[in-house]
Each structure stands twice: as structure tokens, then as C-alpha cells.
Design a protein around this motif. Structure first.
Motif, PDB file in Angstrom:
ATOM      1  N   ALA A  42       0.863  -1.181   0.000  1.00  0.00           N
ATOM      2  CA  ALA A  42       0.000   0.000   0.000  1.00  0.00           C
ATOM      3  C   ALA A  42       0.902   1.235   0.000  1.00  0.00           C
ATOM      4  N   PRO A  43       0.385   2.368  -0.433  1.00  0.00           N
ATOM      5  CA  PRO A  43      -0.981   2.613  -0.879  1.00  0.00           C
ATOM      6  C   PRO A  43      -1.211   2.188  -2.330  1.00  0.00           C
ATOM      7  N   VAL A  44      -2.482   1.996  -2.638  1.00  0.00           N
ATOM      8  CA  VAL A  44      -2.927   1.807  -4.017  1.00  0.00           C
ATOM      9  C   VAL A  44      -4.091   2.757  -4.227  1.00  0.00           C
ATOM     10  N   MET A  45      -4.049   3.496  -5.334  1.00  0.00           N
ATOM     11  CA  MET A  45      -5.118   4.439  -5.639  1.00  0.00           C
ATOM     12  C   MET A  45      -5.824   4.008  -6.912  1.00  0.00           C
ATOM     13  N   ASP A  46      -7.137   4.038  -6.856  1.00  0.00           N
ATOM     14  CA  ASP A  46      -7.987   3.741  -8.014  1.00  0.00           C
ATOM     15  C   ASP A  46      -8.765   5.014  -8.322  1.00  0.00           C
TER      16      ASP A  46
END
Length: 86
Positions: A57-61
Motif C-alpha cells: 500500500a498505498p494503491v489508488m484507483d
């Protein structure tokens, strides 16, 4: 014409420094987003792994555009490339 961002989801881990930097970056720009804690929410973790291919993480969508395992510099480049017009 400004590009309208419909939905931003940020997959985070509570004690992740990069996650907090990403939230601060978004907050400083007044960008609204939904936070998903992948430690507390197993479904969110499964979705994050499916979207990004990793557990980091982080992961952004952002409307289906995925940015994974990033810091503020990568976030700024991603945002400017995809969503800034000016």
C-alpha cells in the motif's frame, strides 16, 4: 474544461507512512476520496491485490486508473498526467 473525477479510492494500511503522505497530498489539494483500510477489511485487501497485483500500500484507483505502491512524487506525476489540464 476541467476533467471531472468521478470516484477516487485509496487503499491504505493504518501504520503506512506512504499512505499518510498520500492522504495529506490529496487533502492539501481539496481532493475528495474514499479510504479503504486493507488491514481491517479483507475484501478491500482482495480487491487491492486484484487491481494492483501486489499487497503493498498505498494503491489508488481513480476511475479505473491504478497507481500502486507510490510516494508523493509519483502521485503528483500520475495526477498531472491524467487529471490536470492547464
Amino acid at each position: 474544461m476541467m476533467l471531472e473525477v468521478v470516484k477516487i479510492r485509496l487503499f491504505i494500511k493504518p501504520h503506512c507512512g506512504w499512505c499518510h503522505k498520500a492522504m495529506r497530498w490529496l487533502d492539501e489539494r481539496g481532493i475528495k476520496y474514499e479510504t479503504l483500510d486493507v488491514i481491517a477489511d479483507a475484501k478491500a485487501m482482495d480487491e487491492m491485490v486484484k487491481l494492483s497485483g501486489q499487497t503493498l500500500a498505498p494503491v489508488m484507483d481513480v476511475d479505473g486508473k491504478i497507481l500502486a505502491d507510490f510516494g508523493p512524487e509519483e502521485l503528483e506525476r500520475f495526477w498531472n498526467k491524467n487529471f490536470s489540464h492547464g
